[in-house]
Write an enzyme that holds these catalytic residues in place. Structure first.
Site, PDB file in Angstrom:
ATOM      1  N   TYR A   1       3.275  10.037   0.797  1.00 57.42           N
ATOM      2  CA  TYR A   1       4.203   9.421   1.754  1.00 57.42           C
ATOM      3  C   TYR A   1       5.654   9.774   1.409  1.00 57.42           C
ATOM      4  O   TYR A   1       6.561   9.573   2.215  1.00 57.42           O
ATOM      5  CB  TYR A   1       4.041   7.893   1.795  1.00 57.42           C
ATOM      6  CG  TYR A   1       2.662   7.390   2.158  1.00 57.42           C
ATOM      7  CD1 TYR A   1       1.702   8.217   2.741  1.00 57.42           C
ATOM      8  CD2 TYR A   1       2.305   6.054   1.923  1.00 57.42           C
ATOM      9  CE1 TYR A   1       0.432   7.747   3.058  1.00 57.42           C
ATOM     10  CE2 TYR A   1       1.037   5.573   2.244  1.00 57.42           C
ATOM     11  CZ  TYR A   1       0.113   6.420   2.801  1.00 57.42           C
ATOM     12  OH  TYR A   1      -1.137   5.936   3.114  1.00 57.42           O
TER      13      TYR A   1
ATOM     14  N   LYS B   1      -2.272   6.347  -4.415  1.00 55.22           N
ATOM     15  CA  LYS B   1      -3.357   7.280  -4.043  1.00 55.22           C
ATOM     16  C   LYS B   1      -3.058   8.676  -4.572  1.00 55.22           C
ATOM     17  O   LYS B   1      -1.924   9.144  -4.483  1.00 55.22           O
ATOM     18  CB  LYS B   1      -3.496   7.357  -2.507  1.00 55.22           C
ATOM     19  CG  LYS B   1      -3.633   6.022  -1.836  1.00 55.22           C
ATOM     20  CD  LYS B   1      -3.834   6.116  -0.333  1.00 55.22           C
ATOM     21  CE  LYS B   1      -3.635   4.757   0.300  1.00 55.22           C
ATOM     22  NZ  LYS B   1      -2.258   4.473   0.708  1.00 55.22           N
TER      23      LYS B   1
ATOM     24  N   HIS C   1      -7.205   9.910  -2.135  1.00 58.86           N
ATOM     25  CA  HIS C   1      -6.663   9.780  -0.771  1.00 58.86           C
ATOM     26  C   HIS C   1      -7.607  10.318   0.312  1.00 58.86           C
ATOM     27  O   HIS C   1      -7.783   9.700   1.361  1.00 58.86           O
ATOM     28  CB  HIS C   1      -5.291  10.464  -0.694  1.00 58.86           C
ATOM     29  CG  HIS C   1      -4.402   9.887   0.355  1.00 58.86           C
ATOM     30  ND1 HIS C   1      -3.051   9.747   0.210  1.00 58.86           N
ATOM     31  CD2 HIS C   1      -4.673   9.404   1.590  1.00 58.86           C
ATOM     32  CE1 HIS C   1      -2.534   9.199   1.296  1.00 58.86           C
ATOM     33  NE2 HIS C   1      -3.505   8.999   2.148  1.00 58.86           N
TER      34      HIS C   1
ATOM     35  N   ASP D   1       0.838  -1.194   0.000  1.00 64.18           N
ATOM     36  CA  ASP D   1       0.000   0.000   0.000  1.00 64.18           C
ATOM     37  C   ASP D   1       0.879   1.251   0.000  1.00 64.18           C
ATOM     38  O   ASP D   1       1.539   1.551   0.997  1.00 64.18           O
ATOM     39  CB  ASP D   1      -0.917  -0.011   1.228  1.00 64.18           C
ATOM     40  CG  ASP D   1      -1.891   1.157   1.180  1.00 64.18           C
ATOM     41  OD1 ASP D   1      -2.862   1.072   0.419  1.00 64.18           O
ATOM     42  OD2 ASP D   1      -1.657   2.160   1.887  1.00 64.18           O
TER      43      ASP D   1
END
Ligand code: A2P
Length: 282
Positions: free
Chosen positions: A53, A78, A111, A48
């Site tokens: 990130y 995302k 997201h 994932d």
């Protein structure tokens, strides 16, 4: 579910390995590369990821370093909040794909929903973003599409579109169950995935969970992951620690009793991130 490679089946027939490996808060660089490689080596088949990130290039390098065949792996990306709307979503998808070093994604998610507290045209923004996702899906660039952090009122408009969301990834752990959202998703054939299934570590020292986990000779982390699965929710535990990556995969050799499931399900709210989709300021 009896093994990491066992699957949830999405409403378009796609199969998703039942425990995903989380990469939120995993430092970019060698740490991300090694943890992803270790996870795949330990049997995880579902990674994932997300653009925000800040570690997608390293996650992609970890996938490559594992040597696994692409089609044996399920990879999620995302689209971040600043990239919502039609054109930007298409561009964000291309960047994610290139950063991960892949030529398709298994799952792409919005997201966070645009929300009424920040945008008067929030519903239209979500629909425009969804139109881009749908187009990429039809073009075969993504095997499945969905959302993250959507509540029923955010999902309503998307449920009227041609391709319905297949997944909703939400914060879900003991003390944070989002019952209304989960019920809505289950009624509408949307698979629920759990981000922070360990409450980002916040629930791991809870005395009540420690006592239940001890009965099974398991850690609280393993209890939380197993509890998600028994509630029909797909957990995405994150760790950069090799021993924990392995530990979190060992959740198929015990069954939580109905009594203990009820005890955990009945726990009052605690351990949450405090992030509410209609109140976030990012
Ligand atoms: P670390 O990554 O340093 O190993 P969540 O998946 O809910 O976001 O939780 C992730 C947090 O929980 C991280 O701080 C991670 O630490 C920690 N963690 C993950 N697995 C375990 C485990 N088996 N035991 C204890 N802590 C864990």
């Amino acid at each position: 579910m009896k093994a990491l490679a066992d699957t949830f089946i999405l409403n378009n027939g796609c199969r998703v390995p039942c425990v995903g490996f989380g990469t939120w808060q995993t430092p970019d660089g060698e740490t991300a590369i090694q943890s992803v490689k270790t996870a795949i080596g330990a049997g995880y088949r579902h990674i994932d990821a997300a653009a925000v990130y800040g570690n997608e290039i390293s996650v992609g390098q970890g996938i490559k370093a594992s040597g696994i065949e692409r089609e044996k792996l399920f990879v999620t990306g995302k689209v971040w909040n600043t990239e919502r709307s039609y054109e930007q979503t298409i561009a964000a998808f291309e960047k994610t794909l290139s950063d991960l070093g892949l030529d398709y994604l298994d799952l792409y998610l919005i997201h966070w929903p645009a929300s009424a507290s920040r945008f008067t045209d929030w519903e239209q923004i979500n629909l425009d973003t969804w139109r881009a996702m749908t187009e990429l899906y039809h073009a075969g660039r993504i095997k499945a599409i969905g959302v993250s952090n959507f509540m029923p009122h955010h999902l309503a408009a998307l449920m009227q579109t041609e391709v319905k969301p297949m997944v909703n990834q939400i914060e879900y752990h003991p003390g944070q169950m989002q019952e209304e959202t989960v019920a809505f998703c289950k009624e509408n054939g949307i698979v629920v995935e759990a981000w922070s299934p360990l409450g980002s570590g916040r629930v791991l020292n809870d005395e009540r969970l420690l006592a239940i986990a001890a009965k099974y000779g398991k850690s609280v982390a393993q209890l939380c992951i197993r509890w998600c699965l028994q509630n029909g929710v797909l957990p995405l535990p994150k760790s950069i620690t090799p021993s924990r990556i392995v530990e979190n995969a060992q959740v198929f050799d015990f069954v939580i009793s109905n009594d203990d499931m009820a005890k955990i399900n009945d726990m009052p709210t605690f351990g949450g991130s405090g992030l509410h989709p209609d109140k976030i300021d990012f």
